[in-house]
Motif scaffolding. Structure first.
Motif, PDB file in Angstrom:
ATOM      1  N   UNK A  74       1.101  -0.978   0.294  1.00  0.00           N
ATOM      2  CA  UNK A  74      -0.345   0.054   0.085  1.00  0.00           C
ATOM      3  C   UNK A  74       1.396   1.138   0.171  1.00  0.00           C
ATOM      4  N   UNK A  75       1.031   1.790  -1.342  1.00  0.00           N
ATOM      5  CA  UNK A  75       2.139   3.093  -1.009  1.00  0.00           C
ATOM      6  C   UNK A  75       0.641   4.655  -1.261  1.00  0.00           C
ATOM      7  N   UNK A  76       1.135   4.540  -0.196  1.00  0.00           N
ATOM      8  CA  UNK A  76       0.485   6.177  -0.980  1.00  0.00           C
ATOM      9  C   UNK A  76       0.117   7.472  -1.805  1.00  0.00           C
ATOM     10  N   UNK A  77      -0.746   7.897  -1.804  1.00  0.00           N
ATOM     11  CA  UNK A  77      -1.094   8.361  -3.591  1.00  0.00           C
ATOM     12  C   UNK A  77       0.553   9.759  -2.813  1.00  0.00           C
ATOM     13  N   UNK A  78       0.744   9.831  -3.899  1.00  0.00           N
ATOM     14  CA  UNK A  78       1.727  11.358  -4.193  1.00  0.00           C
ATOM     15  C   UNK A  78       0.755  12.214  -4.328  1.00  0.00           C
ATOM     16  N   UNK A  79       1.270  12.934  -4.120  1.00  0.00           N
ATOM     17  CA  UNK A  79       1.147  15.058  -4.457  1.00  0.00           C
ATOM     18  C   UNK A  79       0.953  14.829  -5.813  1.00  0.00           C
ATOM     19  N   UNK A  80       1.312  14.699  -6.553  1.00  0.00           N
ATOM     20  CA  UNK A  80       1.335  14.557  -7.834  1.00  0.00           C
ATOM     21  C   UNK A  80      -0.101  15.087  -8.743  1.00  0.00           C
TER      22      UNK A  80
END
Length: 140
Positions: A104-110
């Motif tokens: 589970x990788x947190x979503x990037x701010x991009x």
């Protein structure tokens, strides 16, 4: 075959025979009523033999399952040191042996935020915070 003659199985065999004979008898009774002029009985005359066939099917499936379990119980235990290769038949899916881990990788701010989704989530959180409120009371 000896396992199919335990008291529980004898009761199942007797119940199957009693149900099949009863259902076929009720079907015959409905045929005689239909021949006498009761048109609704034609449907029941077809229905009762179907019920009898279903009882025979369930009984046959349970006997087959019991015989398969008996054959597996009588088979010699496999050597735990040697694990057999899984047999996969053509057109079948292989069995899953262990759970699959997904990181589970947190979503990037991009990522651009969806404003409609954010507004809907705010609406749902407001409804959750105000359980007695109606949807028309939402201030947003």
């Amino acid at each position: 075959m000896r396992r199919l003659w335990t008291p529980a199985w004898i009761a199942r065999h007797v119940a199957m025979v009693v149900l099949v004979v009863s259902f076929l008898g009720l079907g015959w009774w409905q045929i005689s009523r239909a021949a006498a002029g009761n048109s609704l009985s034609w449907g029941y005359a077809v229905e009762w033999p179907i019920f009898a066939g279903f009882v025979v099917y369930v009984w046959w499936r349970e006997v087959k399952l019991a015989r398969r379990k008996a054959a597996e119980a009588d088979a010699p235990p496999a050597d735990p040191a040697v694990e057999p290769a899984p047999a996969v038949a053509a057109g079948s899916r292989p069995a899953v042996r262990r759970p699959v881990r997904v990181s589970r990788v947190p979503a990037t701010d991009d990522v651009v935020e969806d404003t409609d989704l954010a507004a809907y989530n705010h609406y749902l959180s407001w409804l959750n915070a105000n359980p007695g409120a109606r949807p028309g009371d939402y201030p947003g």
